[in-house]
Design an enzyme around this catalytic site. Structure first.
Site, mmCIF file in Angstrom:
data_model
loop_
_atom_site.group_PDB
_atom_site.id
_atom_site.type_symbol
_atom_site.label_atom_id
_atom_site.label_comp_id
_atom_site.label_asym_id
_atom_site.label_seq_id
_atom_site.Cartn_x
_atom_site.Cartn_y
_atom_site.Cartn_z
ATOM 1 C CB SER A 159 40.292 38.752 33.894
ATOM 2 O OG SER A 159 39.287 38.306 34.893
ATOM 3 C CE1 TYR A 219 44.747 36.776 34.121
ATOM 4 C CE2 TYR A 219 43.022 35.867 34.770
ATOM 5 C CZ TYR A 219 43.627 36.479 33.591
ATOM 6 O OH TYR A 219 42.872 36.803 33.271
#
Length: 258
Positions: free
Chosen positions: A143, A156
């Site tokens: 990501s 995250y």
């Protein structure tokens, strides 16, 4: 440059987290590119439905229910193969958006277990099979969170930084062996479940993530990128590809129409 046709030995592609979103779209893309796809996820009904769809379309797909955090199950899964051509480590996800001061350690632990340890499990278990194919590819779907931070995303972000470092280090460690290591780092992607899962099913909070953004990425956009990277000629390694929607300049700067 033309897409490479998978050889017989490298024709099997394993996709984790294939029950929806980027994983399901990637399975469709690789099937269309000529791979025999093996769909793994915890939700048996979802991957069986996708396998049925792909097989009905003339492709070859197999569903295999699997929890990537269960090492014994992963090792058993790996015994089913002599060789594997492609491993797409897509299983992951985000939980919560709390600051460091109040973040739930259990959410952090679950994100790390899935995004990092799950990727480690599958990569370790299948690396000998990938090498045996003579033309293997490991894909890590990280990501943009794995490359820069943002407020409210530390758990995250930490997990995706771990996934990024895993891919980068593996590439160094296996250079000279017939296995490529590709990292695809998507930015804002609108799928049916990502934000909804992150916010515990709160539809209003999930919708706000994409509010005013005319065209966030779709799962198909990311899958197209993954398929393109995988189907480059064997000597071409796409080390890292960051893909964002045009409206997103960084994790914290997004154009939103009023």
């Amino acid at each position: 440059m033309a897409a490479a046709t998978p050889s017989a030995a490298s024709r099997i592609a394993v996709v984790t987290g294939a029950s929806g979103g980027i994983g399901a779209a990637t399975a469709r893309g690789l099937a269309e590119a000529g791979y025999r796809v093996v769909l793994t996820a915890r939700r048996k009904d979802r991957i069986e439905a996708l396998a049925e769809e792909l097989n009905a379309a003339g492709h070859t797909a197999t569903a295999y229910p699997l929890d990537v955090t269960d090492r014994a199950a992963v090792d058993e899964f790996a015994t089913a193969f002599k060789t594997v051509g492609v491993l797409v480590n897509n299983a992951g996800g985000a939980l919560g958006a709390d600051p460091v001061a109040t973040g739930d350690p259990e959410d952090w632990r679950r994100m790390y277990e899935t995004n990092v340890i799950g990727t480690l499990h599958l990569t370790q278990a299948l690396l000998p099979k990938l090498e045996a194919s003579g033309d293997g590819t490991v894909v890590v779907v990280s990501s943009t969170a794995g490359h820069s931070t943002y407020e409210g995303g530390a758990g995250y972000v930490a997990a995706k930084h771990g996934a990024h470092v895993l891919a980068e280090t593996l590439r160094l460690e296996i250079v000279g062996r017939p296995v490529r290591v590709v990292e695809i780092a998507p930015g804002m992607v609108k799928t049916d479940e990502f934000a909804l899962t992150r916010f515990g099913g709160d539809e209003a909070k999930a919708a706000k993530v994409y509010e005013g953004v005319a065209e966030p990425l779709t799962a198909a956009d990311v899958a197209d990128t993954i398929t393109w990277a995988v189907t480059r000629p064997s000597h071409v390694n796409i080390d890292l590809l960051v893909v964002r929607p045009r409206a997103q300049a960084s994790n914290s700067k997004v154009h939103r129409e009023r």
